[in-house]
Write an enzyme that holds these catalytic residues in place. Sequence first.
Site, mmCIF file in Angstrom:
data_model
loop_
_atom_site.group_PDB
_atom_site.id
_atom_site.type_symbol
_atom_site.label_atom_id
_atom_site.label_comp_id
_atom_site.label_asym_id
_atom_site.label_seq_id
_atom_site.Cartn_x
_atom_site.Cartn_y
_atom_site.Cartn_z
ATOM 1 N N SER A 11 0.792 -1.307 0.054
ATOM 2 C CA SER A 11 0.135 -0.101 0.038
ATOM 3 C C SER A 11 1.025 1.236 0.024
ATOM 4 O O SER A 11 2.161 1.206 0.331
ATOM 5 C CB SER A 11 -0.984 0.038 1.193
ATOM 6 N N LYS A 37 7.077 3.694 4.472
ATOM 7 C CA LYS A 37 7.975 3.197 5.578
ATOM 8 C C LYS A 37 9.167 2.608 4.728
ATOM 9 O O LYS A 37 10.075 2.577 5.458
ATOM 10 C CB LYS A 37 7.160 1.982 6.411
ATOM 11 N N TYR A 92 0.845 3.382 2.317
ATOM 12 C CA TYR A 92 1.329 3.655 3.540
ATOM 13 C C TYR A 92 2.550 2.746 3.741
ATOM 14 O O TYR A 92 3.537 3.206 4.106
ATOM 15 C CB TYR A 92 0.275 3.084 4.631
#
Length: 389
Positions: free
Chosen positions: A179, A185, A181
Amino acid sequence: MRILVLGGDGYLGWPTALHLSDCGHDVAVADNYARRGYDHEMGVQSLVPIEPMQVRVDAWREVSGKTIKSYYGDLVDGDFTTEMIRDFRPDTIVHFAEQRAAPYSMIDRKHAVYTQQNNVVGNLNVLFAIQEVDPEIHLVKLGTMGEYGTPNIDIEEGWLEVTHNGRSDRMLYPKKPGSFYHLSKVHDSHNIEFACRIWGLRATDLNQGVVYGQETPQTVRDPRLATRFDYDAIFGTVLNRFVIQAVLGHPLTVYGSGGQTRGAIDIRDTVECIRLASENPAAQGEFRVFNQITESFSVGEIAKVVANSFDGQVEVEHVDNPRVEQHEHYYNVKHTGLVELGLEPHLLSNTLIESLFGVAEAHKDRVDLGAMRPTVNWRTASSPLRTDS
Ligand code: UPG
């Protein structure tokens, strides 16, 4: 140690701050309260009521006699970030302060851009502040197991020895996140590794699995110390969602076949892992990676564990998977680093789940059913937030 917990108002940041304070560290928290803002945006609230930060820190002082200093501000503001770090002068910075929901980042362009800007820029500002204020500060950064995805080879702890055309090197483990998101990271990990290699900073990237549970020995000391519990389809994590669905008498929403396998960890182990990483810092110049999970389960297995531990009828519903993910795949994760530092895992047992059923039962009247079914579709560029929106 002096430890600054960024994102100290969140689901895990707050219990971590309490655990570190309880262990005798001098703790400060920082937050911009964005997580509370997402609740307003989506019209939902934590299943368990949570208090404002000032009430939380006052309650902790009352029950423990210990003080937690709190800073209010946004890491995207580089001047705020540097000044706060200069003011508190931590030995360790624990960084939880990111937008952490995969479905939120996949709602539409605005939410994807926000997630990456917020996470990547905030983390960069932390790196620059450490370099400027004191390069000896140890950064303990929350990464995610979702950075790796589900590759068809064993998952190592961050690094991989590669031999190619007869030559060998130690490379960052290749990433296949699922994703925008999880991608944010990955970008953070690259920026941190670069800062360690070029500036000689020291950092530990904790690639954490899906967290379950709501209580720690510190949060149960007073109801005002409770941490949040998310059950909605955007922020709720899978086991926590299945628990509330069982209590409500709703079918457990297994996405797709349920064969997708993920690393998992009990919230009590999360806070202990952060203590272990903080008290045993990476060497100067080292980018150290630990896989912060204790067990792996398929989503179907998680549904079975929840159904078998619940005292009542539970149905499982296979919902069309709104995400794009592999359902049948190899998954073998190395996770020995934290155990070598002394972690004694709490494995998923009926005891924990039973206490979670109690938490869910006590607050089930607060559930907003319009937020329960998944609405965010990975395959489209724009999704509604709720079934009733
Ligand atoms: N899933 C279901 N049914 C549900 C909810 C989820 O089958 O009702 C599945 C989902 O398809 C996925 C798995 O469960 O395969 C895990 O989903 P979820 O619990 O939402 O976890 P992630 O999206 O991986 O994200 C959580 C945290 C994130 C953290 C990550 C660690 O939100 O911050 O980085 O776990 O792996």
